[in-house]
Design an enzyme around this catalytic site. Structure first.
Site, short mmCIF file in Angstrom:
data_model
loop_
_atom_site.label_atom_id
_atom_site.label_comp_id
_atom_site.label_asym_id
_atom_site.label_seq_id
_atom_site.Cartn_x
_atom_site.Cartn_y
_atom_site.Cartn_z
N LYS A 122 9.27 -3.25 15.58
CA LYS A 122 9.88 -1.85 14.70
C LYS A 122 10.65 -1.06 15.85
O LYS A 122 11.77 -0.44 15.57
CB LYS A 122 8.50 -0.93 14.75
CG LYS A 122 7.59 -1.48 13.82
CD LYS A 122 8.08 -1.31 12.29
CE LYS A 122 7.58 -1.51 11.16
NZ LYS A 122 8.35 -1.54 9.91
N TYR A 140 0.89 -1.21 -0.09
CA TYR A 140 -0.16 -0.11 0.03
C TYR A 140 0.85 1.24 -0.07
O TYR A 140 0.89 1.91 -0.93
CB TYR A 140 -0.97 0.01 1.07
CG TYR A 140 -1.97 1.16 1.53
CD1 TYR A 140 -2.25 1.88 0.47
CD2 TYR A 140 -2.03 1.61 2.86
CE1 TYR A 140 -3.07 3.09 0.75
CE2 TYR A 140 -2.74 2.72 3.19
CZ TYR A 140 -3.37 3.36 2.15
OH TYR A 140 -4.13 4.71 2.33
N ASP A 143 -6.10 -1.80 22.14
CA ASP A 143 -6.41 -0.38 21.62
C ASP A 143 -6.05 0.53 22.78
O ASP A 143 -6.24 0.54 23.92
CB ASP A 143 -7.81 -0.29 21.07
CG ASP A 143 -7.92 -0.51 19.69
OD1 ASP A 143 -6.87 -0.72 18.99
OD2 ASP A 143 -9.05 -0.37 19.20
N TYR A 187 4.60 -7.10 16.90
CA TYR A 187 4.89 -6.20 15.77
C TYR A 187 5.68 -4.86 16.15
O TYR A 187 6.57 -4.58 15.67
CB TYR A 187 3.67 -5.99 14.94
CG TYR A 187 3.71 -4.79 14.02
CD1 TYR A 187 4.33 -4.72 13.06
CD2 TYR A 187 2.88 -3.48 14.47
CE1 TYR A 187 4.34 -3.44 11.95
CE2 TYR A 187 2.99 -2.52 13.69
CZ TYR A 187 3.62 -2.47 12.47
OH TYR A 187 3.74 -1.16 11.75
N THR A 195 3.51 3.02 16.81
CA THR A 195 3.36 2.08 17.69
C THR A 195 4.60 1.79 18.35
O THR A 195 4.74 1.01 19.46
CB THR A 195 2.93 0.54 16.86
OG1 THR A 195 2.22 -0.31 17.59
CG2 THR A 195 3.95 0.16 16.09
N SER A 197 6.80 3.40 12.94
CA SER A 197 5.43 3.32 13.29
C SER A 197 5.11 4.13 14.61
O SER A 197 6.06 4.24 15.32
CB SER A 197 4.86 2.16 13.27
OG SER A 197 3.61 2.07 13.77
C1 UD1 Z 1 -3.36 -0.22 13.80
C2 UD1 Z 1 -2.30 -0.77 14.65
C3 UD1 Z 1 -0.94 -0.29 14.58
C4 UD1 Z 1 -0.70 0.28 12.91
C5 UD1 Z 1 -1.90 0.72 12.19
C6 UD1 Z 1 -1.63 1.02 10.77
C7 UD1 Z 1 -3.70 -2.32 16.33
C8 UD1 Z 1 -3.98 -2.21 17.70
N1 UD1 Z 1 -2.75 -1.16 15.99
O1 UD1 Z 1 -3.57 1.22 14.43
O2 UD1 Z 1 0.21 -0.57 15.11
O3 UD1 Z 1 0.44 0.72 12.72
O4 UD1 Z 1 -2.99 0.09 12.39
O5 UD1 Z 1 -2.52 1.76 10.10
O6 UD1 Z 1 -4.02 -2.90 15.49
N2 UD1 Z 1 -11.67 0.98 14.76
C9 UD1 Z 1 -13.17 0.34 14.87
N3 UD1 Z 1 -13.58 -0.49 14.10
C10 UD1 Z 1 -12.80 -1.27 12.87
C11 UD1 Z 1 -11.46 -0.99 12.93
C12 UD1 Z 1 -11.04 0.13 13.82
O7 UD1 Z 1 -13.93 1.06 15.44
O8 UD1 Z 1 -13.26 -2.05 12.51
C13 UD1 Z 1 -11.48 1.80 15.48
C14 UD1 Z 1 -10.11 1.60 16.38
O9 UD1 Z 1 -10.55 1.08 17.96
C15 UD1 Z 1 -9.21 2.77 16.62
C16 UD1 Z 1 -9.50 3.33 15.11
O10 UD1 Z 1 -10.57 2.83 14.62
O11 UD1 Z 1 -9.89 3.62 17.47
C17 UD1 Z 1 -8.50 3.09 14.44
O12 UD1 Z 1 -8.29 1.76 14.19
P1 UD1 Z 1 -7.06 1.14 13.04
O13 UD1 Z 1 -7.56 1.62 11.79
O14 UD1 Z 1 -7.22 -0.38 13.29
O15 UD1 Z 1 -5.76 1.62 13.38
P2 UD1 Z 1 -4.75 1.76 15.10
O16 UD1 Z 1 -5.71 0.93 15.80
O17 UD1 Z 1 -4.69 3.19 15.15
#
Ligand code: UD1
Length: 335
Positions: free
Chosen positions: A150, A10, A292, A146, A124, A122
């Site tokens: 990093k 991506y 999260d 993961y 993270t 990241s």
């Molecule tokens: C995630 C990874 C992070 C990585 C990043 C890449 C986790 C815990 N962290 O970050 O290490 O660098 O992706 O982009 O996976 N959410 C929903 N419903 C969903 C999906 C997400 O409510 O179906 C919420 C999550 O709780 C969060 C936000 O959306 O508050 C963003 O989630 P996501 O896109 O998965 O990113 P990160 O958790 O920030």
């Protein structure tokens, strides 16, 4: 010539297009473990240039051939496994892939006199107990293999720099990359059920999934949903070009956040996407997702100062471009 690892992924593919548009010569490598070979055709029709590419794993000793064949002056290292949840189940694979790949690459950089290295780090890497916004000098640490891979990769690079001072590294700590190239020809194409928010919302909007599960409505945030720093993938791609220029001109290493510097909640992103797509996006608030945190966004003061550069694209633009990609390619590259 710039070597891109993870070139068909991506972020790799968007950075590739941006580099070509700016006149750079690029060779890409990828093992297609999480990307589609059709990306190459799209890059070709988008740039009107034949991409130079080798199907190869960064951990493969044959990577030597690429260093022998092309006059490589800089490396942008994207190739890595990146699913947080999967890394908890498969820590060995994550450390093996992410660390051994880096080590192989660094040995080749040393033996071939490559002095510029851009590393995909990241947000993270910041310890979850840090207060937001995250600043580059804050405590590191992670909640997943993961994330640790990093943190460890950054440490390996810092140790390598001490022993091999000619090498200069840009440590780019990405926040949440979203959106797609404005042509709608390349974009994010996750395999299976998306882990991340934006591709999930896009798939609900296009009718592939019924509703979005919002992970938690009781976080201590503006509306109870998680807050993140979404950055347009083309701004992120530009950030790599600017970091390359910095390494070439200043001959100094740099550690910077690549984010917008502003938090957006799940519900705010959802409503921006509804406007961009003109579609209603059903959702249900469910339990919090393990691992999260409430809020994660960048302090971008240092990024602005050192790189003299800012992101340009708004949340609305991110949603418009994500929607253009998704609606033109409902099944991703296989559409
Ligand atoms: C995630 C990874 C992070 C990585 C990043 C890449 C986790 C815990 N962290 O970050 O290490 O660098 O992706 O982009 O996976 N959410 C929903 N419903 C969903 C999906 C997400 O409510 O179906 C919420 C999550 O709780 C969060 C936000 O959306 O508050 C963003 O989630 P996501 O896109 O998965 O990113 P990160 O958790 O920030």
């Amino acid at each position: 010539m710039i070597l891109l690892t993870g070139a068909t992924g991506y972020i790799g593919s968007h950075t590739w297009v941006e580099l070509l548009a700016r006149g750079y010569k690029v060779v890409g490598v990828d093992n297609f473990s999480n990307s589609n070979p059709l990306v190459l055709k799209r890059i070709k029709s988008l740039t009107q240039m034949e991409p130079i590419f080798h199907e190869l794993d960064v951990g493969n000793p044959n990577l030597l051939d690429v260093f022998e064949k092309y006059p490589i002056t800089a490396v942008i290292h994207f190739a890595a496994l990146k699913a947080v949840g999967e890394s908890v189940q498969k820590p060995v694979e994550y450390y093996q892939n992410n660390l051994l790949g880096l080590l192989n690459l660094l040995k080749l950089c040393r033996s071939h006199g490559v002095h510029q290295f851009v590393f995909s780090s990241s947000a993270t890497v910041y310890h979850p107990e840090n207060p937001v916004p995250y600043q580059e000098n804050m405590r590191l640490g992670s909640g997943s293999p993961y994330g640790w891979s990093k943190v460890m990769s950054e440490q390996i690079l810092r140790d390598f720099e001490m022993a091999y001072p000619a090498l200069k590294v840009a440590y780019l700590r990405y926040f949440n990359p979203v959106g797609a190239h404005e042509s709608g020809m390349i974009g994010e194409d996750p395999r299976g059920i998306p882990n991340n928010l934006m591709p999930y919302i896009s798939q609900v909007a296009v009718g592939k999934r019924d509703y979005l599960s919002v992970y938690g409505g009781d976080w201590p945030t503006i509306d109870g949903t998680g807050v993140r720093d979404y950055i347009h993938v083309m701004d992120l791609a530009e950030g790599h070009v600017v970091a390359l220029q910095y390494l070439a001109e200043k001959q100094q290493s740099i550690t910077v956040n690549l984010g917008v510097g502003q938090g957006t909640s799940v519900l705010q992103l959802l409503s921006a996407f509804e406007i961009a797509s003109g579609r209603k996006i059903p959702y249900r608030v469910v339990d919090r997702r393990a691992g999260d945190i409430a809020e994660c966004y960048a302090d971008v003061t240092l990024t602005h100062q050192l790189l003299n550069w800012k992101t340009k694209r708004s949340i609305d633009q991110m949603c418009l471009d994500a929607w253009r990609w998704q609606s033109k390619n409902p099944n991703g590259y296989e559409s």
